[in-house]
Design a protein around this motif. Structure first.
Motif, PDB file in Angstrom:
ATOM      1  N   MET A 146      -4.351  -0.117   1.654  1.00 58.02           N
ATOM      2  CA  MET A 146      -2.948  -0.485   1.871  1.00 58.02           C
ATOM      3  C   MET A 146      -2.067   0.760   1.936  1.00 58.02           C
ATOM      4  N   LEU A 147      -2.291   1.678   0.976  1.00 63.78           N
ATOM      5  CA  LEU A 147      -1.465   2.885   0.946  1.00 63.78           C
ATOM      6  C   LEU A 147      -1.774   3.793   2.138  1.00 63.78           C
ATOM      7  N   ALA A 148      -3.041   3.815   2.552  1.00 63.71           N
ATOM      8  CA  ALA A 148      -3.410   4.628   3.717  1.00 63.71           C
ATOM      9  C   ALA A 148      -2.736   4.071   4.975  1.00 63.71           C
ATOM     10  N   CYS A 149      -2.690   2.751   5.101  1.00 62.50           N
ATOM     11  CA  CYS A 149      -2.000   2.117   6.243  1.00 62.50           C
ATOM     12  C   CYS A 149      -0.522   2.517   6.251  1.00 62.50           C
ATOM     13  N   ALA A 150       0.100   2.417   5.066  1.00 55.43           N
ATOM     14  CA  ALA A 150       1.525   2.757   4.969  1.00 55.43           C
ATOM     15  C   ALA A 150       1.760   4.213   5.367  1.00 55.43           C
ATOM     16  N   ARG A 151       0.841   5.074   4.973  1.00 57.59           N
ATOM     17  CA  ARG A 151       0.998   6.509   5.228  1.00 57.59           C
ATOM     18  C   ARG A 151       0.955   6.833   6.728  1.00 57.59           C
ATOM     19  N   ILE A 152       0.140   6.079   7.483  1.00 52.81           N
ATOM     20  CA  ILE A 152       0.060   6.361   8.923  1.00 52.81           C
ATOM     21  C   ILE A 152       0.950   5.415   9.742  1.00 52.81           C
ATOM     22  N   GLY A 153       1.705   4.543   9.040  1.00 50.01           N
ATOM     23  CA  GLY A 153       2.637   3.670   9.753  1.00 50.01           C
ATOM     24  C   GLY A 153       2.000   2.466  10.410  1.00 50.01           C
ATOM     25  N   ALA A 154       0.792   2.085   9.951  1.00 44.65           N
ATOM     26  CA  ALA A 154       0.128   0.891  10.497  1.00 44.65           C
ATOM     27  C   ALA A 154       0.438  -0.295   9.580  1.00 44.65           C
ATOM     28  N   ALA A 155       1.017  -1.364  10.133  1.00 48.47           N
ATOM     29  CA  ALA A 155       1.324  -2.541   9.303  1.00 48.47           C
ATOM     30  C   ALA A 155       0.018  -3.176   8.835  1.00 48.47           C
TER      31      ALA A 155
ATOM     32  N   PRO B 146     -11.386  15.316   7.051  1.00 46.15           N
ATOM     33  CA  PRO B 146     -10.844  16.412   6.230  1.00 46.15           C
ATOM     34  C   PRO B 146     -10.153  15.870   4.980  1.00 46.15           C
ATOM     35  N   ALA B 147     -10.099  16.681   3.931  1.00 44.06           N
ATOM     36  CA  ALA B 147      -9.490  16.240   2.668  1.00 44.06           C
ATOM     37  C   ALA B 147      -7.967  16.229   2.741  1.00 44.06           C
ATOM     38  N   GLU B 148      -7.394  16.980   3.677  1.00 41.45           N
ATOM     39  CA  GLU B 148      -5.932  17.052   3.802  1.00 41.45           C
ATOM     40  C   GLU B 148      -5.449  16.125   4.909  1.00 41.45           C
ATOM     41  N   HIS B 149      -4.282  15.491   4.679  1.00 41.34           N
ATOM     42  CA  HIS B 149      -3.681  14.684   5.745  1.00 41.34           C
ATOM     43  C   HIS B 149      -2.176  14.876   5.686  1.00 41.34           C
ATOM     44  N   THR B 150      -1.567  15.263   6.795  1.00 44.72           N
ATOM     45  CA  THR B 150      -0.125  15.482   6.800  1.00 44.72           C
ATOM     46  C   THR B 150       0.580  14.165   7.093  1.00 44.72           C
ATOM     47  N   PRO B 151       1.345  13.659   6.118  1.00 48.92           N
ATOM     48  CA  PRO B 151       1.989  12.361   6.357  1.00 48.92           C
ATOM     49  C   PRO B 151       3.136  12.499   7.352  1.00 48.92           C
ATOM     50  N   GLU B 152       3.414  11.393   8.020  1.00 48.78           N
ATOM     51  CA  GLU B 152       4.518  11.355   8.970  1.00 48.78           C
ATOM     52  C   GLU B 152       5.658  10.571   8.325  1.00 48.78           C
TER      53      GLU B 152
ATOM     54  N   GLU C 199      13.225   0.870   8.330  1.00 47.50           N
ATOM     55  CA  GLU C 199      12.962  -0.479   8.841  1.00 47.50           C
ATOM     56  C   GLU C 199      11.617  -0.599   9.556  1.00 47.50           C
ATOM     57  N   HIS C 200      10.786   0.430   9.434  1.00 48.87           N
ATOM     58  CA  HIS C 200       9.444   0.372  10.033  1.00 48.87           C
ATOM     59  C   HIS C 200       8.642  -0.728   9.329  1.00 48.87           C
ATOM     60  N   PRO C 201       7.942  -1.584  10.088  1.00 47.10           N
ATOM     61  CA  PRO C 201       7.153  -2.644   9.428  1.00 47.10           C
ATOM     62  C   PRO C 201       6.140  -2.067   8.444  1.00 47.10           C
ATOM     63  N   LEU C 202       6.121  -2.619   7.235  1.00 50.50           N
ATOM     64  CA  LEU C 202       5.153  -2.190   6.221  1.00 50.50           C
ATOM     65  C   LEU C 202       3.967  -3.156   6.182  1.00 50.50           C
ATOM     66  N   PHE C 203       4.265  -4.464   6.084  1.00 55.07           N
ATOM     67  CA  PHE C 203       3.161  -5.433   6.084  1.00 55.07           C
ATOM     68  C   PHE C 203       3.617  -6.813   6.548  1.00 55.07           C
ATOM     69  N   ILE C 204       2.609  -7.595   6.934  1.00 56.28           N
ATOM     70  CA  ILE C 204       2.805  -9.014   7.228  1.00 56.28           C
ATOM     71  C   ILE C 204       1.969  -9.742   6.180  1.00 56.28           C
TER      72      ILE C 204
ATOM     73  N   SER D 116       3.469  -6.521  -4.545  1.00 54.67           N
ATOM     74  CA  SER D 116       4.704  -5.955  -5.109  1.00 54.67           C
ATOM     75  C   SER D 116       4.527  -5.423  -6.524  1.00 54.67           C
ATOM     76  N   TYR D 117       3.660  -6.078  -7.321  1.00 54.97           N
ATOM     77  CA  TYR D 117       3.589  -5.710  -8.745  1.00 54.97           C
ATOM     78  C   TYR D 117       2.203  -5.273  -9.208  1.00 54.97           C
ATOM     79  N   ILE D 118       1.295  -4.995  -8.248  1.00 58.88           N
ATOM     80  CA  ILE D 118       0.088  -4.217  -8.571  1.00 58.88           C
ATOM     81  C   ILE D 118       0.126  -2.940  -7.734  1.00 58.88           C
ATOM     82  N   VAL D 119       0.444  -3.089  -6.441  1.00 60.62           N
ATOM     83  CA  VAL D 119       0.355  -1.929  -5.557  1.00 60.62           C
ATOM     84  C   VAL D 119       1.671  -1.149  -5.490  1.00 60.62           C
ATOM     85  N   TYR D 120       2.685  -1.696  -4.845  1.00 62.47           N
ATOM     86  CA  TYR D 120       3.836  -0.857  -4.504  1.00 62.47           C
ATOM     87  C   TYR D 120       4.777  -0.536  -5.679  1.00 62.47           C
TER      88      TYR D 120
END
Length: 501
Positions: free
Chosen positions: A1-10, A95-101, A106-111, A165-169
């Motif tokens: 979930m957090l990896a999706c958020a980091r790359i902007g994928a809902a 690679p171990a490093e990833h540069t976040p964008e 208002e970018h979609p986070l999840f459905i 909402s109350y385990i992850v974010y």
């Protein structure tokens, strides 16, 4: 979930217990390109397969390019070359490093899909900035979080909004130390939750009324065997909590000292909206009490007028809030029709509520759970609470069945406490108990002791199915039930149940 958020994928997380059907409709509705799953998970100590349902679902849709599979249980899996990819093979060579964008607020986070009362599930869309703001703020304020010292445990499934909402974010944004548990509350024994609280020194516990009532049914002596002195705040989520369960929770789990925060919110609201604040609000068992700072909620009548203290009606939200749903994915019209058409300029949540003499809010369950008996509005929640306050009853579900005389008649399904025996007199005794508690108009016409109640996988009682049974109708959709055989047992029992006539 957090990896999706980091790359902007809902992302759209689907509860692991759903059927291939339910999964396919969600994949299709969201137009998903990648499905992430594992070979299996563990339930009651045994591996249970996950990938077969995914394979079946993906076969029914067109646009899934890849299925990413985590090896967890090591069980055999069917494999589609070119489509299926092992997680470890792909991830280990990155690679171990990833540069976040950076993304827009208002970018979609999840459905997240929630069951509609009618028709297909609704894809609730949440976006990044406002959602994170409100989950972090409410998690901090409602639980009085001290990230340096607290150990927090929310027992929800990540596949539901409470888990999002109350385990992850919320907790992770606040730097909380938390317990995550995969498993059931009765494996390997019925004290499993309390063993975890004792072992990890849990100080904040957030669970659901359906779990609390189950623990009541198992008996006070089970939690009494464990040291629960680390607990300092208890929370409740998922449905209105009956006063009896609230008092049991505080007394047996909270040593009669911990605040209990009964939180009202929905998949759609994204985060808590109405709740007492520990150490601030003088508690009332069974009431969510007051809107949180910044939230505007009230109770209105059919004409959208605010009801006076002591009055009942419909719960509405009158001002926007940061974590509000932005739309139903791909269906703006359904979004407007579902939430905004009933009362102009107000969000209608679909819940009935009343204000007490102090103006505090009491939730009365879904509006379709309000029964109209001889011209009186009677809430299923109030009748259920009255039944559960009887020493013989562990859990109750109440529905209104069509009745020629009274419009609707109250039919009650009850699970008896371990020590109580089913008898001819018990039904009459329970009926009179409700009459004495709420008034004669609220007496159930029929009382049926049952072994289990039909529940969805998130623990909500499926009153719709009980209504079908009470009215001798063909059963509706049972795909989201934990155990669909429960309904066969209840149906078989119904004809022999004595009615007050």
């Amino acid at each position: 979930m957090l990896a999706c958020a980091r790359i902007g994928a809902a992302h759209s997380v689907v509860f692991g217990g759903f059927s291939a059907d339910a999964l396919a409709t969600r994949i299709q509705d969201a137009d998903a390109k990648v499905v992430i799953t594992s070979d299996g998970g563990y339930r009651r100590g045994k591996p249970s397969a996950l990938k077969p349902a995914v394979d079946e679902a993906v076969a029914r849709v067109d646009d899934v390019r890849h299925v990413l599979v985590v090896r967890r249980t090591g069980q055999e899996v069917a494999w589609t070359e070119g489509r299926d990819v092992w997680w470890h093979e792909v991830v280990d060579r990155q690679p171990a490093e990833h540069t976040p964008e950076a993304f827009d607020a208002e970018h979609p986070l999840f459905i997240l899909y929630t069951s509609g009362t009618t028709g297909k599930p609704k894809g609730i869309l949440h976006t990044s900035g406002g959602y994170l703001t409100q989950t972090a703020y409410t998690h901090h304020a409602v639980f009085d979080l001290k990230p340096e010292t607290d150990v927090y445990w929310c027992t929800a499934d990540v596949g539901w909004v409470t888990g999002h909402s109350y385990i992850v974010y919320g907790p992770l944004a606040n730097g909380a130390t938390q317990v995550m548990y995969e498993g059931t509350p009765d494996t390997p024994h019925q004290g499993r939750f309390w063993e975890i609280v004792q072992k990890y020194g849990v100080s904040i516990l957030y669970t659901a009324p359906t779990a609390i009532r189950t623990f009541m049914k198992w008996g006070d002596e089970i939690p009494a065997k464990f040291d629960l002195s680390s607990l300092r705040v208890l929370g409740s989520v998922g449905e209105p909590i009956n006063p009896e369960a609230w008092i049991w929770y505080r007394k047996n789990i909270g040593a009669d000292t911990t605040p209990v925060v009964d939180t009202w919110w929905q998949t759609e609201t994204g985060a808590m909206m109405i709740s007492p604040l520990p150490g601030v609000t003088a508690a009332k068992p069974g009431s969510a009490q007051t809107p949180l700072p910044g939230i505007s909620a009230t109770v209105v009548d059919d004409e959208a007028n605010e009801v006076p203290n002591g009055g009942g009606g419909y719960l509405v939200l009158t001002e926007p809030w940061p974590s509000m749903l932005r739309t139903i994915w791909g269906d703006d019209q359904r979004f407007i029709d579902t939430y905004w058409s009933r009362f102009e300029g107000k969000y209608f949540a679909g819940d009935g509520a009343k204000k007490d003499d102090d103006g505090d809010i009491w939730l009365l369950g879904r509006v379709d759970d309000v029964m109209l008996v001889s011209g009186h509005n009677i809430s299923t929640t109030e009748v259920e609470s009255a039944l559960v306050s009887h020493p013989s009853v562990a859990e109750a579900a109440v529905v209104g069945a069509t009745d020629e005389t009274t419009g609707q008649a109250i039919v009650a399904f009850v699970i008896l406490r371990g020590t109580a025996a089913e008898s001819e007199d018990l039904a009459g005794e329970l009926r009179n108990h409700v009459g004495a508690t709420l008034g004669p108009i609220a007496k159930p016409k029929r009382v049926l002791p049952v072994a289990e109640l039909p529940k969805t996988r998130s623990g909500k009682i499926m009153r719709r199915l009980l209504r079908d049974v009470a009215e001798n109708r063909q059963l509706g959709d049972v795909t989201t039930l934990t155990d669909s055989t429960v309904m066969d047992l209840i149906q078989a029992k119904l004809p022999s149940a004595p009615s007050e006539d």
